[in-house]
Design a protein around this motif. Structure first.
Motif, short mmCIF file in Angstrom:
data_model
loop_
_atom_site.label_atom_id
_atom_site.label_comp_id
_atom_site.label_asym_id
_atom_site.label_seq_id
_atom_site.Cartn_x
_atom_site.Cartn_y
_atom_site.Cartn_z
N TRP A 113 0.81 -1.22 0.00
CA TRP A 113 0.00 0.00 0.00
C TRP A 113 0.84 1.27 0.00
CZ3 TRP A 113 -5.23 -0.12 -0.52
CH2 TRP A 113 -5.83 -1.37 -0.41
N VAL A 114 2.15 1.13 0.12
CA VAL A 114 3.03 2.30 0.13
C VAL A 114 3.78 2.34 -1.20
CG1 VAL A 114 4.97 3.43 1.27
CG2 VAL A 114 3.27 2.17 2.62
N ALA A 115 3.57 3.40 -1.96
CA ALA A 115 4.15 3.50 -3.30
C ALA A 115 5.66 3.68 -3.24
CB ALA A 115 3.53 4.68 -4.04
N ARG A 116 6.34 3.07 -4.22
CA ARG A 116 7.77 3.29 -4.38
C ARG A 116 8.03 4.18 -5.57
NH1 ARG A 116 10.97 -1.71 -5.18
NH2 ARG A 116 12.59 -0.14 -5.33
N GLY A 117 6.98 4.69 -6.22
CA GLY A 117 7.15 5.59 -7.34
C GLY A 117 6.81 5.00 -8.68
N ARG A 118 7.17 3.74 -8.93
CA ARG A 118 6.94 3.15 -10.25
C ARG A 118 5.61 2.41 -10.34
NH1 ARG A 118 12.21 0.13 -12.28
NH2 ARG A 118 10.83 -1.54 -11.75
N PHE A 119 5.03 2.06 -9.23
CA PHE A 119 3.83 1.23 -9.25
C PHE A 119 2.68 1.90 -8.52
CE2 PHE A 119 7.54 -1.64 -9.04
CZ PHE A 119 7.44 -2.18 -10.31
N GLU A 120 1.48 1.78 -9.12
CA GLU A 120 0.30 2.29 -8.44
C GLU A 120 -0.08 1.32 -7.33
OE1 GLU A 120 -3.16 3.46 -10.62
OE2 GLU A 120 -1.95 4.16 -12.30
N THR A 121 -0.45 1.87 -6.20
CA THR A 121 -0.86 1.02 -5.09
C THR A 121 -2.37 0.87 -5.09
OG1 THR A 121 -0.96 2.94 -3.64
CG2 THR A 121 1.09 1.67 -3.65
N PRO A 122 -2.92 -0.18 -4.52
CA PRO A 122 -2.16 -1.31 -3.98
C PRO A 122 -1.75 -2.27 -5.10
CG PRO A 122 -4.48 -1.72 -3.67
CD PRO A 122 -4.37 -0.35 -4.29
N TYR A 123 -0.66 -2.96 -4.88
CA TYR A 123 -0.27 -4.05 -5.76
C TYR A 123 0.10 -5.25 -4.89
CZ TYR A 123 4.51 -2.27 -4.94
OH TYR A 123 5.67 -1.83 -4.38
N VAL A 124 0.18 -6.39 -5.54
CA VAL A 124 0.36 -7.65 -4.82
C VAL A 124 1.71 -8.27 -5.18
CG1 VAL A 124 -0.54 -9.99 -4.47
CG2 VAL A 124 -2.12 -8.06 -4.71
N LEU A 125 2.45 -8.68 -4.17
CA LEU A 125 3.70 -9.42 -4.35
C LEU A 125 3.53 -10.82 -3.76
CD1 LEU A 125 6.30 -6.72 -3.25
CD2 LEU A 125 5.71 -7.39 -5.58
N GLY A 126 4.11 -11.79 -4.41
CA GLY A 126 3.97 -13.15 -3.91
C GLY A 126 5.17 -14.01 -4.22
N GLN A 127 5.22 -15.15 -3.53
CA GLN A 127 6.27 -16.15 -3.74
C GLN A 127 5.67 -17.32 -4.51
OE1 GLN A 127 7.59 -16.83 0.36
NE2 GLN A 127 9.63 -16.28 -0.38
N VAL A 128 6.32 -17.69 -5.63
CA VAL A 128 5.82 -18.77 -6.47
C VAL A 128 6.86 -19.89 -6.52
CG1 VAL A 128 5.04 -19.40 -8.79
CG2 VAL A 128 4.46 -17.15 -7.84
N ASP A 129 6.41 -21.08 -6.20
CA ASP A 129 7.27 -22.27 -6.20
C ASP A 129 7.19 -22.95 -7.57
OD1 ASP A 129 8.68 -24.58 -5.73
OD2 ASP A 129 7.38 -25.31 -4.13
N PHE A 130 8.35 -23.10 -8.23
CA PHE A 130 8.41 -23.78 -9.52
C PHE A 130 8.99 -25.18 -9.39
CE2 PHE A 130 7.98 -19.38 -10.74
CZ PHE A 130 7.09 -19.46 -11.79
N GLY A 131 9.17 -25.66 -8.21
CA GLY A 131 9.68 -27.01 -7.98
C GLY A 131 11.18 -27.07 -7.98
N GLU A 132 11.72 -28.12 -7.41
CA GLU A 132 13.18 -28.36 -7.37
C GLU A 132 13.94 -27.14 -6.86
OE1 GLU A 132 14.54 -31.20 -7.70
OE2 GLU A 132 12.83 -32.28 -8.50
N CYS A 133 13.46 -26.55 -5.79
CA CYS A 133 14.14 -25.47 -5.07
C CYS A 133 13.93 -24.07 -5.64
CB CYS A 133 15.64 -25.68 -4.94
SG CYS A 133 16.10 -27.16 -4.04
N ALA A 134 13.30 -23.92 -6.80
CA ALA A 134 13.16 -22.60 -7.41
C ALA A 134 11.92 -21.89 -6.88
CB ALA A 134 13.09 -22.72 -8.92
N VAL A 135 12.12 -20.84 -6.11
CA VAL A 135 11.03 -20.01 -5.61
C VAL A 135 11.32 -18.58 -6.09
CG1 VAL A 135 9.84 -19.10 -3.59
CG2 VAL A 135 10.64 -21.48 -3.61
N VAL A 136 10.34 -17.99 -6.78
CA VAL A 136 10.51 -16.67 -7.38
C VAL A 136 9.56 -15.69 -6.70
CG1 VAL A 136 10.38 -15.33 -9.52
CG2 VAL A 136 11.16 -17.71 -9.58
N PHE A 137 10.09 -14.54 -6.32
CA PHE A 137 9.31 -13.47 -5.69
C PHE A 137 8.97 -12.45 -6.76
CE2 PHE A 137 9.09 -9.58 -3.05
CZ PHE A 137 8.14 -10.00 -2.13
N GLY A 138 7.68 -12.12 -6.92
CA GLY A 138 7.33 -11.17 -7.96
C GLY A 138 5.92 -10.66 -7.82
N HIS A 139 5.53 -9.80 -8.78
CA HIS A 139 4.19 -9.22 -8.77
C HIS A 139 3.15 -10.26 -9.16
CE1 HIS A 139 4.94 -4.76 -8.50
NE2 HIS A 139 6.16 -5.26 -8.52
#
Ligand SMILES: [Zn+2]
Length: 127
Positions: free
Chosen positions: A68-94
């Protein structure tokens, strides 16, 4: 373990992160661990037998939060999440298109941006 191969490899910042709509990470030939972004040394077993490899186009959203707090490039609110792709790969993103108070885990897919914008990719629910 020899490190000469890893030392000769391109740096993480120089490796492509997206190819044909998929995230490009690395996969260890010794233990099968995946990583994103790509690594020169396996984070699980320490082997330098690591090759560039695309991640699956779908993964499992493990957790997310609304920002909910803007960093300048993104309109708030936005959602960030952790996605598991298996075999140890976890990606953090929008994450886009997630219903309010969505339950996790749930399947999401990678969406690569078509044009130059603030995001190169994000995740969306599969259904
Ligand atoms: Zn390994």
């Amino acid at each position: 373990m020899g490190l000469s191969r890893a030392l000769a490899a391109a740096g993480t910042a120089e490796r492509p992160r997206l190819r044909d709509g998929a995230l490009v990470g690395s996969r260890c030939a010794a233990c099968g661990a995946r990583s994103w972004p790509a690594r020169a040394i396996c984070s699980r077993c320490g082997s330098d037998s690591v090759e560039s490899a695309p991640l699956p186009r779908e993964g499992t959203l493990l957790s997310y939060t609304s920002v909910w707090v803007a960093r300048g490039r993104f309109e708030t609110p936005y959602v960030l999440g952790q996605v598991d792709f298996g075999e140890c790969a976890v990606v953090f993103g929008h994450v886009r298109g997630l219903p309010e108070n969505a339950d996790v885990p749930r399947r999401v897919r990678v969406v690569a941006a078509d044009a130059d914008g603030p995001l190169a990719f994000w995740f969306e629910p599969t259904a």
